[in-house]
Design an enzyme around this catalytic site. Structure first.
Site, short mmCIF file in Angstrom:
data_model
loop_
_atom_site.label_atom_id
_atom_site.label_comp_id
_atom_site.label_asym_id
_atom_site.label_seq_id
_atom_site.Cartn_x
_atom_site.Cartn_y
_atom_site.Cartn_z
N ASP A 13 0.72 -1.32 0.23
CA ASP A 13 -0.13 -0.01 -0.28
C ASP A 13 1.35 1.36 0.06
O ASP A 13 2.42 1.37 0.24
CB ASP A 13 -0.67 -0.26 1.28
CG ASP A 13 -2.12 0.55 0.69
OD1 ASP A 13 -3.37 0.63 1.03
OD2 ASP A 13 -2.21 2.21 0.31
N ILE A 14 0.11 2.47 0.09
CA ILE A 14 1.17 3.61 -0.06
C ILE A 14 1.11 4.15 1.43
O ILE A 14 1.59 5.34 1.55
CB ILE A 14 0.52 5.15 -1.03
CG1 ILE A 14 -0.70 5.30 -1.26
CG2 ILE A 14 0.76 4.74 -2.36
CD1 ILE A 14 -1.46 6.09 -1.70
N TYR A 19 -15.49 8.38 -11.62
CA TYR A 19 -14.96 6.77 -11.11
C TYR A 19 -15.66 5.66 -12.12
O TYR A 19 -14.55 4.50 -12.14
CB TYR A 19 -15.56 6.66 -9.38
CG TYR A 19 -15.24 4.95 -9.13
CD1 TYR A 19 -14.20 4.42 -8.61
CD2 TYR A 19 -16.83 4.22 -8.90
CE1 TYR A 19 -14.05 3.23 -7.99
CE2 TYR A 19 -16.51 3.15 -8.04
CZ TYR A 19 -15.63 2.98 -7.96
OH TYR A 19 -15.16 1.64 -7.23
N1 LIG Z 1 -15.74 -1.02 -1.19
C1 LIG Z 1 -16.46 -0.98 -2.41
O1 LIG Z 1 -17.73 -1.40 -1.57
C2 LIG Z 1 -16.41 -1.60 -3.55
C3 LIG Z 1 -17.08 -1.77 -4.21
C4 LIG Z 1 -16.88 -1.36 -5.86
C5 LIG Z 1 -15.68 -2.00 -6.00
N2 LIG Z 1 -15.17 -1.60 -4.71
C6 LIG Z 1 -13.46 -1.85 -5.92
O2 LIG Z 1 -12.27 -2.76 -4.88
C7 LIG Z 1 -11.42 -2.12 -4.71
C8 LIG Z 1 -10.06 -1.77 -3.23
O3 LIG Z 1 -11.43 -1.50 -2.95
P1 LIG Z 1 -11.48 -0.50 -1.31
O4 LIG Z 1 -12.98 -0.79 -1.05
O5 LIG Z 1 -10.23 -1.41 -0.07
O6 LIG Z 1 -11.03 1.11 -1.25
P2 LIG Z 1 -9.89 1.69 0.03
O7 LIG Z 1 -10.74 3.12 -0.09
O8 LIG Z 1 -11.22 1.19 1.27
O9 LIG Z 1 -8.83 1.45 -0.53
C9 LIG Z 1 -7.91 1.49 -1.30
C10 LIG Z 1 -6.22 1.43 -0.61
O10 LIG Z 1 -5.77 1.74 -2.15
C11 LIG Z 1 -4.79 2.34 -1.73
N3 LIG Z 1 -3.82 3.57 -2.41
C12 LIG Z 1 -4.29 4.62 -3.34
N4 LIG Z 1 -4.26 5.06 -3.87
C13 LIG Z 1 -2.86 4.32 -4.05
C14 LIG Z 1 -1.80 4.33 -5.04
N5 LIG Z 1 -1.45 5.44 -5.38
N6 LIG Z 1 -0.74 2.91 -4.94
C15 LIG Z 1 -1.04 1.94 -3.88
N7 LIG Z 1 -2.55 2.08 -2.52
C16 LIG Z 1 -3.07 2.50 -3.42
C17 LIG Z 1 -5.22 3.08 0.20
O11 LIG Z 1 -4.35 3.74 0.95
C18 LIG Z 1 -6.15 2.54 0.46
O12 LIG Z 1 -5.64 2.01 1.47
C19 LIG Z 1 -11.28 -0.96 -5.70
O13 LIG Z 1 -10.57 -0.60 -6.99
C20 LIG Z 1 -12.41 0.08 -5.86
O14 LIG Z 1 -12.87 0.72 -6.55
C21 LIG Z 1 -14.90 -1.79 -4.21
#
Ligand SMILES: NC(=O)c1ccc[n+]([C@@H]2O[C@H](COP(=O)([O-])OP(=O)(O)OC[C@H]3O[C@@H](n4cnc5c(N)ncnc54)[C@H](O)[C@@H]3O)[C@@H](O)[C@H]2O)c1
Length: 320
Positions: free
Chosen positions: A34-35, A142
């Protein structure tokens, strides 16, 4: 077995996918990244962790080669509400990150899981029982990055033979890590507020119907799809998957069965309401069921019971 790399591993989904993968394949086979940096306790395990910005190709390459990675779960992204606040950054991370991960996967012959979203649909998509293959003209940054991501994953499979797979997740409800700024976050917040204060002010209208899924089903979907027989996959990327559909009113009524006196009121956020209104009411996930046996374990009532039990334990409130 080669190792598995998870990008964005400290987010809502990654913080539950990582322990599930480690329990299945072994701590040292699963590299979280992660970042953000967190303590070992917060990471919840002894497996490897790397600071990895998915927009930096060289760094992805270095980690993939050092750990002999064979599969990447690419979870790093900005979510719907945050992406509407920072559309330019969302493009850089969601598209720039995915492109770089796919390029490294092509060079190193890695399989890649990429989650798309119900956000890949838009106002002109049929809203009820939304088919697997249908109109996708989203009106959010998005959504634009999710549709483009689905197409890019298809392209890398067709053109370069990269084993790309993915699902369109609905809103995901969970109790471990907080959600990252999506339109469906209310369906998590409501449980915390029910346990803490017995009331909740919702940022969506009471009759807004959306697809949702409980986190254990989301984790199951990711692992089962990546383990599925490739010969059976007609669609490969961006399978519709859903666990249940509900509105804030319906969810509140279900919670009230277990939290006596629980009340909900509404203070609608126009930005998130507009996003929610542009998404389907209910998905048809028959392609996932036919091609890799998808079937969720949790419906609304089972999820509500499990969420409340876990949150009461976590927040130290006795069972009502
Ligand atoms: N949670 C949901 O309800 C949901 C629904 C549909 C799709 N998704 C998809 O699932 C995936 C994960 O979602 P989530 O809910 O865990 O998101 P989240 O926002 O909880 O976590 C995303 C993570 O990515 C990290 N991040 C951000 N920029 C970064 C970079 N440049 N390099 C590396 N890491 C980076 C952040 O620090 C964070 O920990 C995403 O693609 C999201 O679009 C999630």
């Amino acid at each position: 077995m080669k190792r598995i790399l998870i990008t964005g591993a400290l987010g809502q989904i990654g913080s539950e996918l990582v322990p599930a993968l480690r329990a299945r394949y072994g701590d040292d086979r699963v590299v979280a990244s992660d970042i953000r940096m967190v303590s070992r306790e917060e990471l919840g395990g002894d497996g490897p962790f790397e600071f990895l910005d998915c927009t930096r190709a060289k760094r992805i390459q270095e980690v993939v080669r050092r750990y002999d990675v064979g599969t990447v779960y690419h979870l790093a992204a900005l979510l719907s509400a945050v992406a509407e606040q920072k559309p330019q950054v969302a493009w850089d991370i969601n598209m720039g990150g995915l492109y770089r991960v796919l390029e490294v996967a092509r060079e190193n012959r890695c399989a890649v899981f990429v989650p798309s979203s119900i956000g890949a649909f838009g106002p002109s998509t049929p809203p009820d029982h939304t088919p697997q293959d249908t109109i996708q003209r989203p009106t959010t940054m998005y959504g634009v990055t999710k549709v483009a991501g689905e197409l890019l994953c298809d392209y890398y499979h067709l053109r370069f033979g990269v084993d790309t797979r993915g699902v369109r997740f609905p809103g995901i409800v969970s109790h471990t890590a907080p959600p990252g700024g999506g339109t469906t976050d209310y369906a998590v917040d409501i449980f915390y507020e029910a346990v803490r204060h017995g009331r909740y002010t919702c940022f969506l209208d009471g009759d807004t119907s959306l697809d949702m899924m409980y986190m254990p089903d989301a984790v199951k979907a990711m692992i089962e799809l990546m383990e599925a027989d490739a010969a059976r996959l007609v669609h490969r990327n961006a399978f519709n998957v859903t666990g249940m559909q509900f509105t804030p009113e319906v969810l509140a009524a279900e919670i009230a069965k277990h939290v006596p006196g629980f009340t909900i009121d509404y203070q609608v956020d126009p930005v998130r309401q507009a996003i929610a209104d542009s998404w389907p009411n209910s998905l048809n996930d028959s392609a996932a069921r036919e091609e890799w046996g998808w079937s969720p374990d949790y419906d609304l009532s089972a999820m509500v019971v499990d969420m409340l039990e876990n949150l009461r334990a976590k927040l130290g409130r006795g069972a009502a």
